[in-house]
Write a protein that holds these residues in place. Structure first.
Motif, PDB file in Angstrom:
ATOM      1  N   ARG A  80       0.836  -1.203   0.000  1.00 59.36           N
ATOM      2  CA  ARG A  80       0.000   0.000   0.000  1.00 59.36           C
ATOM      3  C   ARG A  80       0.874   1.257   0.000  1.00 59.36           C
ATOM      4  NH1 ARG A  80      -3.195   3.738   2.249  1.00 59.36           N
ATOM      5  NH2 ARG A  80      -5.385   3.735   1.652  1.00 59.36           N
ATOM      6  N   ALA A  81       1.990   1.226   0.709  1.00 57.06           N
ATOM      7  CA  ALA A  81       2.912   2.368   0.721  1.00 57.06           C
ATOM      8  C   ALA A  81       3.516   2.576  -0.674  1.00 57.06           C
ATOM      9  CB  ALA A  81       4.011   2.151   1.754  1.00 57.06           C
ATOM     10  N   ILE A  82       3.854   1.499  -1.360  1.00 56.85           N
ATOM     11  CA  ILE A  82       4.377   1.591  -2.728  1.00 56.85           C
ATOM     12  C   ILE A  82       3.311   2.210  -3.636  1.00 56.85           C
ATOM     13  CG2 ILE A  82       5.048   0.222  -4.759  1.00 56.85           C
ATOM     14  CD1 ILE A  82       6.431  -1.716  -2.733  1.00 56.85           C
ATOM     15  N   ARG A  98      -2.732  -8.340 -11.045  1.00 58.21           N
ATOM     16  CA  ARG A  98      -1.733  -8.387 -12.119  1.00 58.21           C
ATOM     17  C   ARG A  98      -0.692  -9.466 -11.812  1.00 58.21           C
ATOM     18  NH1 ARG A  98      -0.413  -4.426 -16.425  1.00 58.21           N
ATOM     19  NH2 ARG A  98      -2.487  -3.787 -15.792  1.00 58.21           N
ATOM     20  N   ILE A  99      -0.198  -9.504 -10.585  1.00 55.06           N
ATOM     21  CA  ILE A  99       0.804 -10.515 -10.205  1.00 55.06           C
ATOM     22  C   ILE A  99       0.186 -11.912 -10.256  1.00 55.06           C
ATOM     23  CG2 ILE A  99       2.188 -11.402  -8.283  1.00 55.06           C
ATOM     24  CD1 ILE A  99       2.765  -8.479  -7.540  1.00 55.06           C
ATOM     25  N   TRP A 143       9.188 -17.358  -5.542  1.00 54.49           N
ATOM     26  CA  TRP A 143       9.822 -16.083  -5.229  1.00 54.49           C
ATOM     27  C   TRP A 143      11.227 -16.380  -4.741  1.00 54.49           C
ATOM     28  CZ3 TRP A 143       7.369 -12.207  -7.181  1.00 54.49           C
ATOM     29  CH2 TRP A 143       5.978 -12.231  -7.276  1.00 54.49           C
ATOM     30  N   ASP A 144      12.222 -15.704  -5.313  1.00 57.55           N
ATOM     31  CA  ASP A 144      13.610 -15.922  -4.922  1.00 57.55           C
ATOM     32  C   ASP A 144      13.932 -15.252  -3.590  1.00 57.55           C
ATOM     33  OD1 ASP A 144      14.024 -17.286  -7.296  1.00 57.55           O
ATOM     34  OD2 ASP A 144      14.683 -15.476  -8.345  1.00 57.55           O
ATOM     35  N   SER A 145      13.273 -14.119  -3.355  1.00 56.69           N
ATOM     36  CA  SER A 145      13.564 -13.338  -2.151  1.00 56.69           C
ATOM     37  C   SER A 145      12.479 -12.296  -1.951  1.00 56.69           C
ATOM     38  CB  SER A 145      14.917 -12.628  -2.310  1.00 56.69           C
ATOM     39  OG  SER A 145      14.836 -11.681  -3.377  1.00 56.69           O
ATOM     40  N   ARG A 146      12.564 -11.634  -0.838  1.00 57.17           N
ATOM     41  CA  ARG A 146      11.679 -10.511  -0.546  1.00 57.17           C
ATOM     42  C   ARG A 146      11.846  -9.435  -1.626  1.00 57.17           C
ATOM     43  NH1 ARG A 146       9.598  -8.074   4.082  1.00 57.17           N
ATOM     44  NH2 ARG A 146       9.704  -5.806   4.035  1.00 57.17           N
ATOM     45  N   HIS A 189      12.714  -9.841  -4.729  1.00 55.43           N
ATOM     46  CA  HIS A 189      12.067 -10.317  -5.948  1.00 55.43           C
ATOM     47  C   HIS A 189      10.570  -9.990  -5.897  1.00 55.43           C
ATOM     48  CE1 HIS A 189      10.868 -14.092  -8.519  1.00 55.43           C
ATOM     49  NE2 HIS A 189      10.801 -12.980  -9.237  1.00 55.43           N
ATOM     50  N   PHE A 190       9.932 -10.288  -4.766  1.00 53.93           N
ATOM     51  CA  PHE A 190       8.502 -10.024  -4.616  1.00 53.93           C
ATOM     52  C   PHE A 190       8.192  -8.539  -4.733  1.00 53.93           C
ATOM     53  CE2 PHE A 190       4.931  -8.797  -1.903  1.00 53.93           C
ATOM     54  CZ  PHE A 190       3.905  -9.464  -2.557  1.00 53.93           C
ATOM     55  N   PHE A 191       8.910  -7.703  -3.985  1.00 61.98           N
ATOM     56  CA  PHE A 191       8.608  -6.278  -4.006  1.00 61.98           C
ATOM     57  C   PHE A 191       9.025  -5.625  -5.324  1.00 61.98           C
ATOM     58  CE2 PHE A 191       8.098  -6.952   0.562  1.00 61.98           C
ATOM     59  CZ  PHE A 191       6.843  -6.377   0.714  1.00 61.98           C
ATOM     60  N   GLY A 192       9.977  -6.195  -6.017  1.00 58.49           N
ATOM     61  CA  GLY A 192      10.307  -5.734  -7.365  1.00 58.49           C
ATOM     62  C   GLY A 192       9.145  -5.997  -8.313  1.00 58.49           C
ATOM     63  N   ALA A 193       8.534  -7.176  -8.170  1.00 54.38           N
ATOM     64  CA  ALA A 193       7.370  -7.511  -8.995  1.00 54.38           C
ATOM     65  C   ALA A 193       6.196  -6.596  -8.660  1.00 54.38           C
ATOM     66  CB  ALA A 193       6.982  -8.974  -8.789  1.00 54.38           C
ATOM     67  N   VAL A 194       6.047  -6.265  -7.386  1.00 52.80           N
ATOM     68  CA  VAL A 194       4.993  -5.343  -6.961  1.00 52.80           C
ATOM     69  C   VAL A 194       5.203  -3.978  -7.614  1.00 52.80           C
ATOM     70  CG1 VAL A 194       4.131  -4.013  -4.982  1.00 52.80           C
ATOM     71  CG2 VAL A 194       4.412  -6.488  -4.797  1.00 52.80           C
ATOM     72  N   SER A 195       6.427  -3.476  -7.565  1.00 50.18           N
ATOM     73  CA  SER A 195       6.723  -2.164  -8.160  1.00 50.18           C
ATOM     74  C   SER A 195       6.481  -2.169  -9.666  1.00 50.18           C
ATOM     75  CB  SER A 195       8.167  -1.761  -7.863  1.00 50.18           C
ATOM     76  OG  SER A 195       8.339  -1.551  -6.489  1.00 50.18           O
TER      77      SER A 195
END
Length: 114
Positions: free
Chosen positions: A33-35, A63-64, A72-75, A77-83
């Motif tokens: 939500r912050a992103i 979308r994801i 997911w390789d890492s945290r 990786h996940f937040f990169g996909a979110v962005s």
């Protein structure tokens, strides 16, 4: 939740574990939500006034979810996909607004062109 634990929880959620999906949603929702809020604040054209961070978060997860990774390789990786998903949603909205501005795909009537 530690970084490794979050990644493991996200991967269990990908594998279909509903309890893990609920835990993952609870853990990442605030950051996602912050992103979304930050991305909306950066929008300069004001065309996203009807979109709120909560709605954008849901669009990001949809979308994801349409094309999830195998794991997911890492945290990061996940937040990169979110962005990335966030930016894609905003670009799609901008394109739709611009198309509407230019007739929304409707061919111009020849009588108006004379």
């Amino acid at each position: 939740m530690t970084t490794g634990h979050l990644t493991a929880t996200l991967n269990r959620a990908l594998a279909g574990d509903a309890a893990a999906a609920e835990r993952a949603w609870t853990e990442v929702y605030g950051e996602v939500r912050a992103i979304a809020s930050s991305a909306l604040a950066r929008e300069q054209d004001g065309g996203t006034a009807d979109l709120h961070p909560t709605g954008l978060v849901h669009e990001i997860f949809l979308r994801i979810g349409r094309n999830p990774p195998r794991a997911w390789d890492s945290r990061r990786h996940f937040f990169g996909a979110v962005s990335l998903a966030c930016e894609q949603v905003l670009v799609d909205l901008a394109r739709a607004r611009k198309a509407q501005k230019r007739g929304g795909g409707v061919a111009p009537r020849l009588s108006r062109l004379k």
